[in-house]
Structures are given as C-alpha cells and as structure tokens.
Design a protein around this motif. Structure first.
Motif, PDB file in Angstrom:
ATOM      1  N   ASP A 149       0.921  -1.428  -0.396  1.00 24.65           N
ATOM      2  CA  ASP A 149      -0.295   0.223  -0.275  1.00 24.65           C
ATOM      3  C   ASP A 149       0.736   1.471  -0.242  1.00 24.65           C
ATOM      4  OD1 ASP A 149      -2.079  -1.808   0.363  1.00 24.65           O
ATOM      5  OD2 ASP A 149      -3.250  -1.267   1.744  1.00 24.65           O
ATOM      6  N   TYR A 152       1.639   2.213  -3.244  1.00 18.34           N
ATOM      7  CA  TYR A 152       0.473   3.234  -4.161  1.00 18.34           C
ATOM      8  C   TYR A 152       0.424   4.185  -3.789  1.00 18.34           C
ATOM      9  CZ  TYR A 152      -0.474  -1.327  -7.447  1.00 18.34           C
ATOM     10  OH  TYR A 152      -0.938  -2.461  -8.460  1.00 18.34           O
ATOM     11  N   GLU A 153       0.666   4.280  -2.894  1.00 13.47           N
ATOM     12  CA  GLU A 153       0.669   6.183  -2.353  1.00 13.47           C
ATOM     13  C   GLU A 153       2.199   6.614  -2.450  1.00 13.47           C
ATOM     14  OE1 GLU A 153       1.535   8.634   1.605  1.00 13.47           O
ATOM     15  OE2 GLU A 153       1.240   6.498   2.510  1.00 13.47           O
ATOM     16  N   ASP A 156       1.042   7.320  -6.588  1.00 12.35           N
ATOM     17  CA  ASP A 156      -0.112   8.466  -6.741  1.00 12.35           C
ATOM     18  C   ASP A 156       0.479   9.720  -6.846  1.00 12.35           C
ATOM     19  OD1 ASP A 156      -2.975   9.071  -6.811  1.00 12.35           O
ATOM     20  OD2 ASP A 156      -3.102   8.682  -4.891  1.00 12.35           O
ATOM     21  N   ARG A 225      -6.366  -0.238  -3.257  1.00  8.75           N
ATOM     22  CA  ARG A 225      -5.173   0.510  -3.872  1.00  8.75           C
ATOM     23  C   ARG A 225      -4.974   0.694  -5.033  1.00  8.75           C
ATOM     24  NH1 ARG A 225      -3.895   4.296  -3.880  1.00  8.75           N
ATOM     25  NH2 ARG A 225      -2.823   5.870  -2.084  1.00  8.75           N
ATOM     26  N   ASP A 228      -7.636   2.019  -6.307  1.00 13.52           N
ATOM     27  CA  ASP A 228      -8.156   4.079  -6.822  1.00 13.52           C
ATOM     28  C   ASP A 228      -6.753   4.459  -7.283  1.00 13.52           C
ATOM     29  OD1 ASP A 228      -9.805   4.238  -4.541  1.00 13.52           O
ATOM     30  OD2 ASP A 228      -8.431   3.831  -3.036  1.00 13.52           O
TER      31      ASP A 228
END
Length: 427
Positions: A149, A152-153, A156, A225, A228
């Motif tokens: 995760d 993915y943060e 982003d 995730r 998103d």
C-alpha cells in the motif's frame, strides 16, 4: 462499439514450434514487433501495451533455471526504447510503454514520455506500475520494495508530480515570434516547487507540453489500492476477470471510484484481458483449447515459475496435489488471488491460471457474437488481447476475428482522430 488493445512485451516470440521461423533469435532487433504492430494498426486496434520487468527471477527453486529455460522474465528488452521504433512504422495506433514509479525519477519519466508523445505525433501512453519484485528493487540499489500500500501511496504522488510537469508549459507557450525574436514566451512556462512526502521537483520541464496534453495513462492494479490509483489517474485500465459477472463488478467499481474522485467515469476505459482460441470450426477450436488445458510437467512448471516471480513465493516447495492454503505476498496480490481461485490444489491452480484468459473458443463468427454479448452485458469498454505475437496467432485475430467484429459494428473499421487519446475517448 468497444475498443481493442493488445498486451505483450518486448521479449522473445514463440521460438520452439514448427511455425516459429527465426524469430527466437531475431526478435531483439525489434522487426518482429514492428510487423506485429503494423498488423494491429491494419485491424484498427486502439493500442498496443508493452509490459515490462527488470530482473532475472530466481524465486522458483531459488534458481534462475526455470525463468531462463522457459524465457519467462528474461531475456526482455526495454519497451520505452522500442516505442519510437513502433511509432515510426505506424501512424494511428497508440503505443503504451511500461515504466515503474519505484525506479524512475519523476522528472526523467515525465521528460521521456513527453518526448515520446512528440515524436509519435500524440500516440504515446505510459503504463503506470509500482513493480512487485524485491529482485528488481535490488537491481536499483534497494534492499527490497516498499510495502504494497505504501508503494501505491508513493505512486499516487509520483503520477501527480509527473502530470504537473507535463502541464508546466501552457499550450501556447511556443511563440516562434520572428519579429520580436521570441522563441518561447517565458510567462507561460511555470516552475512547480513541488515537495511531497516522497518526491520533490522544481520544474518546469525543458520541453513543451505533449501533443495530447499528457500521454494516455494505463494502470493494471486490481487491489483496492490499485483501483483507487487507476480511478484517479488512468485513461485505460487492464482487468482480469473470469466472466461477465466479474467483468461488470470490476468495471462498475472502477467507475464508482472515478466518480468519487471527481472524474467522468466514461473517461476511464476498462479493458478485459482475453486470449481467444480460434479455428475453422467450433469443434476444432474446442479441441485446441482442450490440448491447452491438458496438464503436463512443462506447463505446470511455467505457470508456477511465473507465479513465483510475481509473488516471490517459491511454489516449487509445494506438493502439487496438496490443498492450497492462505498465501500472502508483497508482490502481485491480484494475480495471486486469481491464481488461488483457479483450483483447490497447486496443480489445478497452475493449469487454471495458465489457461484462464481463454474465455472465448470457437470460430471468428461465434467468438465475435460471444464477445459482443458479454460486452453488452458488462456495459463496455473493450478487450485486451494477449497471447504470442507469432504471425499465425496474430493473423487469426487481425484477419479472422476482427473482421467478424467489424461486420457486426462492434469495433472500429477506421481511425477517426489523429491522437491516441481522441480515438480512445471517441466512444
């Protein structure tokens, strides 16, 4: 109507069968891929997507033997280098290359793909990946990847920065004013002074805005995730699903997430991966599919070595006929989940996963009917063909299946627009 793309990689085409010719040795020159993409353009495919990875895997057996013996994750060339060669040999098809947010600096990636968009006349795309293998991370001086995760943060923020860099030049910044002696209007080129949790960049780019405004963005994450990230940024999303119900669930979910992110969900095209089995008769196609589904030691090893590479779980250590337990990975979580759904035992899961994308089996006419019915039930947006790029298989798609789809008015028979993005958003 629905869209068509093709998922492949810049690696060896089939090399060990009677129809392979010399492509197993000649593919590094790129000619086989050029001829392949030209065939896709003749069939009016929206795009080709070039997957990538950056390692020789030794997750299976703790050795690179299976990876190299079967040509799974190596040898493989850089798709970003192939992309301009494909662009020079075509005029309308979109060309998506993969690049990892875990290993590229954002400025370098933004500049490289903006350049590719210019030299391709507005036909470039970036497949956004976070990478999934510690072995790849170790090739870039890291001990391993960040937790799933957190990757993915980080991605982003990375994509947000890249998009801002592409926007750092206003569309009319290039003045070319001979009377005033002004090449670029400096008031229309802007610094960013971006500083986030993971990345920083002063900006601006040192080249003008890409012809499409930004290259088309592609994303394949199937985890919550990943969905998103796709909903916030992607123009096209790759999805694996077993049938119309799963396809509709995935598409509806991504569209809802896009709406929640303030986007028009029609701007996010969800493409479902499939590898049709085609023949002159339904019976012959079913026989071919049955051969593909018949277990043998090589097929099982290929499937397990693939799965070991992307999850970094050594499946060689499992009893083939023992029940699969609850497995966890910091790598490809969605791929692992798909694998686990394909069977109760390791053997069943391996064979089910290896043949799981062949949803459609039959003649070009019967497969075209089935694809049209499923897409109508799902609501859109298209299919992403996968499979070897040997001429025999490709011709079955481009010269058999696609004309059948076109006769039904299901796929385009000509390109209406000049740029990849405009063709993708046409319907």
């Amino acid at each position: 109507m629905f869209h068509l793309g093709w998922f492949t990689t810049f690696s060896n085409p089939p090399w060990n069968h009677a129809w392979a010719g010399t492509e197993g040795r000649d593919w590094p020159r790129g000619r086989a891929h050029v001829e392949f993409v030209q065939a896709l353009e003749r069939a009016c495919f929206d795009y080709v997507m070039l997957e990538d990875s950056s390692m020789v895997s030794d997750a299976y057996e703790g050795s690179s033997r299976a990876d190299l013996a079967h040509g799974l994750y190596a040898p493989k060339h850089d798709p970003v280098v192939l992309a301009p060669l494909l662009a020079a040999a075509t005029s309308r098809i979109g060309i998506i290359a993969t690049a990892s947010t875990s290993f590229y600096p954002p400025y370098l990636l933004a500049r490289r793909f903006a350049t590719l968009d210019h030299v391709s006349h507005g036909r470039a795309g970036w497949n956004v990946v976070t990478s999934s293998e510690d072995r790849a991370a170790q090739n870039f001086g890291l001990d391993g990847l960040l937790p799933h995760d957190e990757r993915y943060e980080r991605a982003d923020e990375f994509v947000d920065l890249v998009e801002r860099l592409w926007e750092s030049w206003e569309p009319d910044a290039l003045a070319l004013d001979r009377d005033r002696g002004v090449h670029v209007d400096h008031t229309k080129v802007h610094t960013l002074d971006f500083r986030g949790k993971f990345h920083a960049s002063r900006g601006p780019l040192n080249l003008q805005r890409p012809p499409q405004g930004r290259p088309v963005l592609c994303q394949a994450g199937g985890s919550p995730r990943g969905r998103d990230l796709a909903a916030r940024h992607a123009d096209t999303v790759l999805a694996m699903a077993a049938g119309p119900e799963q396809m509709k669930e995935f598409r509806d979910d991504v569209r809802a997430r896009a709406t929640a992110a303030g986007r028009d969900p029609d701007d996010v095209k969800v493409m479902f991966v499939t590898s049709p089995v085609l023949a002159d008769t339904v019976e012959e196609a079913q026989a071919r599919a049955e051969v593909a589904r018949t277990p043998d030691p090589v097929k099982i090893e290929v499937a397990l070595a693939h799965m070991s590479a992307v999850t970094e779980i050594d499946f060689s250590a499992f009893d083939l006929d023992a029940p699969l337990g609850d497995l966890q990975t910091n790598g490809h979580r969605t791929t692992l989940a798909q694998f686990l759904r394909h069977g109760r035992t390791v053997r069943e899961a391996a064979m089910g996963w290896l043949t799981g994308n062949a949803h459609y089996v039959g003649t070009p006419e019967t497969v075209a009917d089935a694809m049209g019915e499923d897409m109508a039930a799902v609501g859109g947006d298209g299919y992403l063909i996968t499979g070897n790029i040997g001429r025999r298989f490709v011709s079955g798609i481009t010269d058999g299946l696609v004309p059948a789809l076109q006769r039904r008015g299901l796929t385009r028979s000509e390109y209406t627009h000049e740029t990849f993005r405009d063709n993708l958003l046409e319907f």
